[in-house]
Structures are given as C-alpha cells and as structure tokens.
Design a protein around this motif. Sequence first.
Motif, PDB file in Angstrom:
ATOM      1  N   ASP A 213      69.415  -8.907  62.641  1.00 16.55           N
ATOM      2  CA  ASP A 213      70.431  -8.868  61.715  1.00 16.55           C
ATOM      3  C   ASP A 213      70.718 -10.221  61.060  1.00 16.55           C
ATOM      4  OD1 ASP A 213      72.857  -8.420  60.397  1.00 16.55           O
ATOM      5  OD2 ASP A 213      73.980  -7.651  62.146  1.00 16.55           O
TER       6      ASP A 213
ATOM      7  N   THR B 280      75.271  -6.729  54.210  1.00 14.69           N
ATOM      8  CA  THR B 280      76.558  -6.107  54.255  1.00 14.69           C
ATOM      9  C   THR B 280      76.531  -5.137  53.093  1.00 14.69           C
ATOM     10  OG1 THR B 280      77.682  -7.917  53.759  1.00 14.69           O
ATOM     11  CG2 THR B 280      77.626  -7.371  56.061  1.00 14.69           C
ATOM     12  N   SER B 281      75.674  -4.895  52.146  1.00 13.65           N
ATOM     13  CA  SER B 281      75.678  -3.995  51.266  1.00 13.65           C
ATOM     14  C   SER B 281      74.338  -3.758  51.000  1.00 13.65           C
ATOM     15  CB  SER B 281      76.304  -4.903  49.903  1.00 13.65           C
ATOM     16  OG  SER B 281      75.501  -5.700  49.392  1.00 13.65           O
TER      17      SER B 281
ATOM     18  N   GLU C 135      82.399  -3.630  58.886  1.00 13.14           N
ATOM     19  CA  GLU C 135      81.153  -3.944  58.741  1.00 13.14           C
ATOM     20  C   GLU C 135      80.223  -2.763  58.561  1.00 13.14           C
ATOM     21  OE1 GLU C 135      79.758  -7.804  59.279  1.00 13.14           O
ATOM     22  OE2 GLU C 135      77.885  -6.874  60.562  1.00 13.14           O
ATOM     23  N   SER C 136      79.169  -2.736  57.632  1.00 12.03           N
ATOM     24  CA  SER C 136      78.273  -1.818  57.695  1.00 12.03           C
ATOM     25  C   SER C 136      77.079  -2.684  57.306  1.00 12.03           C
ATOM     26  CB  SER C 136      78.241  -0.751  56.315  1.00 12.03           C
ATOM     27  OG  SER C 136      79.251   0.082  56.703  1.00 12.03           O
ATOM     28  N   ASP C 137      75.921  -2.611  58.224  1.00  8.47           N
ATOM     29  CA  ASP C 137      74.442  -3.440  58.055  1.00  8.47           C
ATOM     30  C   ASP C 137      73.450  -2.559  57.419  1.00  8.47           C
ATOM     31  OD1 ASP C 137      75.919  -5.612  59.294  1.00  8.47           O
ATOM     32  OD2 ASP C 137      74.843  -5.082  61.361  1.00  8.47           O
TER      33      ASP C 137
ATOM     34  N   SER D 139      76.501   1.412  60.794  1.00  7.48           N
ATOM     35  CA  SER D 139      78.146   1.077  61.104  1.00  7.48           C
ATOM     36  C   SER D 139      78.744   1.702  62.448  1.00  7.48           C
ATOM     37  CB  SER D 139      78.841   1.738  59.663  1.00  7.48           C
ATOM     38  OG  SER D 139      78.590   3.272  59.869  1.00  7.48           O
TER      39      SER D 139
END
Length: 843
Positions: free
Chosen positions: A354, A359-360, A382-384, A462
Amino acid sequence: MCLLTAVLLTQAFVADTHAQSTPAPKLNILFPPGGKAGSTFEVTATGVDLGDVETLYFSFPGVKVELGDMGTATIPAAKKGATKGMAAGAQSTQKFTVTLPPAAPLGIHDVYLVSKSGVSNPRAFVVGDLAETTEKEPNDDAPPKSQKVDMNATVNGVISTPTDVDYYVFPVAKGQRIVLSCLTSSIDSRLPAYLELYANGKYIGSNKNYANNDALLDYTATVDGEAYVRVASFSYTQGGPDYFYRLSVTTNPWIDAVIPASVEPGKDAKVTVYGRNLPGGAIDPKAIIDGRPIEKMTTTVKAPGGRAGNALSYSGYRPPVFGTTDGFDLQLKGKSGASNPYLLTSALYPVTVDTGTNTSLEKAMSVKTPCEITGTIATRGESDYYRFSAKKGESIAIDAFGDRRGSDIDLRFQILKDNGDPVTEQDESNEQPLNYFYNRSDDPPHYRFNPTADGDYILKVSTKDGSINFGPRCLYIVRLGPDQPDFRLVAMPGDIQAPAGMTTGADSTYAYNVLVLKTGDFNANITVTGEDLPKGITVKPQIISSTLKVSSIGVTVEKSAPPYVGPIKLVGTAVVGGQKVQREVRAATISWPVQQNNVPTLTRLNRELMLGVRDTAAYGLVPGAEKVTVALGETIKIPVKLLPIDKSLKPTVQVSLATAPPGFSATPLSLAPGKEAGTLSIDQKAQGGVQPQAGIYTVILRGQTNPVVKPGQKPQGPPNITQHSFPVTVVVTPKGLGKFTVGSAVGTPAKVAPGQTAEIPVRVQRSFTDDSPTIIETTVPPTAKGIKVDELKLQASEEDGKLKVHVPAGTPPGQHILIVKAKAPFAGVEVVSEAKLTIVVTK
Ligand SMILES: [Ca+2]
Ligand SMILES: [Ca+2]
Ligand SMILES: [Ca+2]
Ligand SMILES: [Ca+2]
C-alpha cells in the motif's frame, strides 16, 4: 444389507494383570506462568487428578524439573453472573523446582503435567529475559502502599477477587521510554486486564484489549523519579485464581506492526517495523497509537521455506482463527533485552505494499495479478483503492485477511468497475464454526471474481470500524490470483467440552478429533499418515472424506510400546490439481470450558501434537473388520468384540462412534463380560437437513464403561473409562455415477440406415472424483442381431463422448432397445449407471 468386504482379524489382545484405569491429570493453573532463561524457580501446578505426578513436560528441550510438595487449594465460587473457569471446591497442588537452560527460546511455550496416569492439557509458559518477581499482597493502593518492582522486571500476579487491584511502583529515568505489557489471553488467563499509569502523581493513561485481553501502555519519563501502574479486572466483575497475569515493566523493544506483513517462503525481504524502543528506530510523527507517535526502522527478514513455509511457528498467542495461518516470528534485540515476538505470515504471491496515497478511486494504486497486497487502514475511515486488469472468462480468487493474521479490524472489500460502479461487496463469512474450535473471523469469505468483460477493475479495501480503529496496527493482506485450493488439519483431544490431555494405554488406540480447515475451493479426500513415530506407535493411513469437517483419526499403540510422553507427527496428504500437497497436522486444546450450551469454549493452537502412553488399556474393543463397504443409504454393520484385558474389572461398555460423519447414526450397543460380542449398527439417514453422502470414511468405535445398576444394590463396575478401537474404513458407494445421458435428447430414438454407423452423443457427469476412466458398454438384445456397438472409454477428465453403433447392410428395419451401462470404480468398487438407447433401423 452390507456388501461386506470384511477382513476378519485374528485376536491381538491378550489379558494383562494391570491396566490403565485412573484418569490423566488436568492442569488448571501453572504459577508463575513464566520464568527467566537460565534461572531456577519454584512453580505450583493446580488441578485435579494429580496423583503420582512425575514431572512437567516443556515444549522445548533442556529444562530440569524437580518434584516438590503436594498440597491442596480451594477454588472460591465464581461471582453470580461471571462465567466459571473451574468448579468451586478443593483442587490439588503440586510444587516443582524448575531450572530453565540459558539458551531457552524466548516466547510462549506449552507445559504439561505428567503423572503415572498420563499427560494433562497444556498451559502457556513464557520464557523471558527480565528479572522475575511475584506479587505480594496487600498492594491495593498508590505509593507508599504499592509493591516496589525494578525497571526491566516481570511481575507475576493474580486478580484474586473481582475487586482486587494491584499497584506496582518502579523507578524511571528522564528520557526513558517505558513499555508496560500485561499478558493474560496470551498465557491462558481469563483476566480482562485494565492498566492505569501514573507518574509524578499525575494520571498518564490507561489501556485494555491491546490484543484480545492483553493490555499495553507506554510512557516517556520527563524527569527522574517514580511511576506506578494499577492492574485491575476491567469492570470489576471477574476475579479468582484463574485471573493471573504477567506484567513486564521494561525498556525492551516492542513491535506493534510490520509492513509488509507477509513474506514469500524461503525469501529475504526488507520490512519496516513500527514500535517502541526499536533498535536504530526514529519517531514517525504520522504513526500514532493511543495518541502517541511510535517509532519506525527497517530490517531484513528471512522467511522459512519448504514445509516450514506452510507451518505456524509463531511463539505468541495462537487463537483458532490462526488455524489456516502460516507464519513465523520476528523478534528484535534491544539494549535491555528482546522484543515481543511478532507474527509475519507466509505470502502465496509476490508482495506489493500500500503506497498510502491510494485513498480515492482517482488515486487507485495499480497492481498486477497474481499479487499479495499488504496495506494499512492508516487514517480515520480510510479506504484503499487498487486497480487491476482482468479478462472475461478469467476467474480471480480474492482472499482478504485481517483478524486471521492478528489484526483487530472488521475487514471488508468491494470490487468496482473502473467508473466506480459496484460489482460486489464482501464482508462476513456465513460459515458456522464449531463451538470447541471457534474460528469465526470478521474477514470476508473466500470470493471468486468472474469478470463479464475485459477491462480494469478496482479493489476497494476498508473496515467497518474504521471510524474508531485505524493506525499502524490496522493491517490487512489481500490475495488476488488463481484459486489455490488447500487445507490445514488440526488435531484435538476426543473430549470437546473441557480441557483434556491425550493419553492412552499400550495395546489400544487413541482417537484424535481432526478438524479440516479448507481454503480456496478445496474438495478432495485427505490421507493422514504418521511420520518418525516413537517406538511402538503406529498410524495406519486413514482417509478423511472430502465432504467432512471433522473426522476421527486413530493412533495405535502396540502392546510392546514403552511408556511415552511427547510430540508425535501426523501429516495430511491430498492431491490438488494433479499435485500432491502435504501439510503437517497442527494441534489445539480447550483452555477453559464454558458451562452453557452453544457458547464457544476458549481454545487455542498448541506448539506440538502430544501423546501420552501409560500402562496397558483397561479393556479392548476389537472390530471384526478393517473395511466395510455399503451402498449409500444402507445400514452399516460393524461386528465388535469386548476384550476385558484387566480381569479385575467387570466393565459394562457402551459402544458408539468417536465422531459420526454427517448422516451416520449409530444405535448404542452394550457389551459386558458374558456378552462380549455384538454388532454396531449405523443407519445412514438425513439429520437436521444434512444428507448422508457417498465417501470413504474413517470410523473409530468408542467404548465407555458404565456402572451396572441393579435394583436394591450399589452400582457395580468402574465408570467413565474410555477406550477406542482401531480405525475401520467405511466405504459408502454412490447409487450411480451421477448424471448419465445417451442420445441427443432423452427418449428420442436414433435412426440408422443399414450399412451405416451412427455416432450417438454420450455424457457422463460423475458425482465423485476418481482417476480411473469410465467404461461404457452396450448390451444389444438378441432381436437386434448383427448390430454392434463399440466399447467407449472416457478419461476421468472427460464428460462427453460418441458411441459408435454399427448397423450392417441387410439389417431388416425395426426398433430396438439397447441397454447402455457406464461403469467406473469408486474406492475400488465398481459403480454402474444405466440408460436406454432406442435404435430405429430404417429401410
Ligand atoms: Ca492481586
Ligand atoms: Ca491487590
Ligand atoms: Ca492505506
Ligand atoms: Ca468484515
């Protein structure tokens, strides 16, 4: 009735003069639950059935154990509403003087109590490198009423009542970063530890549930002086002798997280370590735990390869969710001593990390399958995002690991189209775990992604609890690649209610409960065998049917076998995609029972699979066959004989199955002197919606003695002596091959002109796997004189073929019904499916 392929056996049992009939010990508490390498100290074992104790067995070599005094301990009644670990009342105690070798491996190990009657369940034991001390009450208040401990020391204590609080005061020097680690879950204690820290008379912070019920705090001293810590049971509702702890007050390193979290077996990898007091570490202001920045450093690790790459050699706490986890320790050396052991897992595919900026959707990080992504939910919510290419028709297996690799997060993932449109979301598995090996996880289930078009797709990772749970410890691993069906096996004692050891007598069989943990789309039979077994111990190869989650596996101890307490090695072998896959059988035991039904026990994985051999079995159960073959749905009949080895016992023995495959229902059979022979009948019928299935099963008969109760007399005979038979293979053959069709449409006759050969399509979809081909033979009725049909052979991998029907010139017109039989072996037994083929000979 039985298609009996019974191998009748000559009787192997001969009566002996003494027998194993006293129960093996049960170990509830070992205190202190650890010691310093190279030191000598006293240890007290508390438990039941502690008669004739011989020694302690440690799961590492070189420990000297001397037997001390016996005594008794009284277990107080648990507070109303609190779960009970032990029944109230008297238990025995046994003291030992233990000397650990200077080179004892640091970390958590297993210790077993060994008596003349056998080996107990294990308890965790920590080998440390700090000075050790034991709690001294009263210590229930702030200094000066606190107990003094040194810096870099471990204190072993007990929260002996729900409201007990233990205070420890220790010296600090300006600039020191002090780690306070309180181990409870890690060492088989039931204490939900709650720590509070004070320095210079001021409250500094508190912690609970750092990892399970273990607590961890750290603090950097701003001046020379004293600090003190308060240890309690969170919410003050639970306490007692089973609420012990190991509190270390130390400047040793502490590892919180490592990125990447997995390493390919046999390879070196550079990893970034996050933690406290790291050698050569520097503060990373972005890595925050409990509001305080932690440190970061890099180091190189080497992952074990070969079979060790598929083992779990981690010396920290190993809950049931680690049942399928492969991994090894990272431990760092600091100035004052070593760090905690940290779990690094074995990677299946090349590892990619990562970037932290993905994050978008727009900033998605590109990855190439197959790969193993290791990432972190680093910031709140956070979403990866990861972008990967996939082709229509390709099947990509996705496996996401959070708590199955020790990360306390509720992981989920989504697959999105490149434009952000959702394809799927995966969050929780529906699988119902066993109560005695409760491996329920918050990780998403194994998922097969089958793209409907070529293109780029997005994996979005997430957590459901990301608003409160984020930071360097919120690690995850996601594997993207072709499906790799695999399995792990876990052997447990036969008792699935309470902590138990694994002991049997010479001249008998010990039946383990072996759990099958499947990964990917695994669906194959597993053969269990023994390896490098001690003298007189044998394991006949035994099959666990592909349909099973649990099977009995028998380890047979010969009459001539000497007494033994120690590990044994069992190995499971399966063929997956034409490749032989071998996995060493892991071990687990229940740490604490749970009294209510349908509540999981506390269970953990052990370091070794143990077996105790003591004395001679009290009686024997001898099946009349090693192998029984029946058709699906038929009653299975196993002849069995009781052999009263110990003539002084007059046992009435109830015979049943050690574990029953789904759909097997045995009618209990009672045997006793004078009625030594009988037949155990096992019906195959649906139970709770579970249908019996064809397969190769290993069944072990279980005998349990019952006292004989006659009206007006005292019960006679010994109760609760359990013995097992040698394993019996039960082959349940299917009723047919599966789906078998002849002709393009059922019932439609095939028209053939004289002098022609017709090719009739044939399809065989077998309901079972076997490497042998299917043979298709056709019987032509006498009325169809001259018509010939070639025998057809379909390989195991083939479903479709063409049946050639030759109609010689001059054959008169007419309609004929031919019988077509498809034959294939199942476990060496021929299974046949039949179909009709109508041939119309035209003019
Ligand atoms: Ca105490
Ligand atoms: Ca106290
Ligand atoms: Ca991230
Ligand atoms: Ca989840």
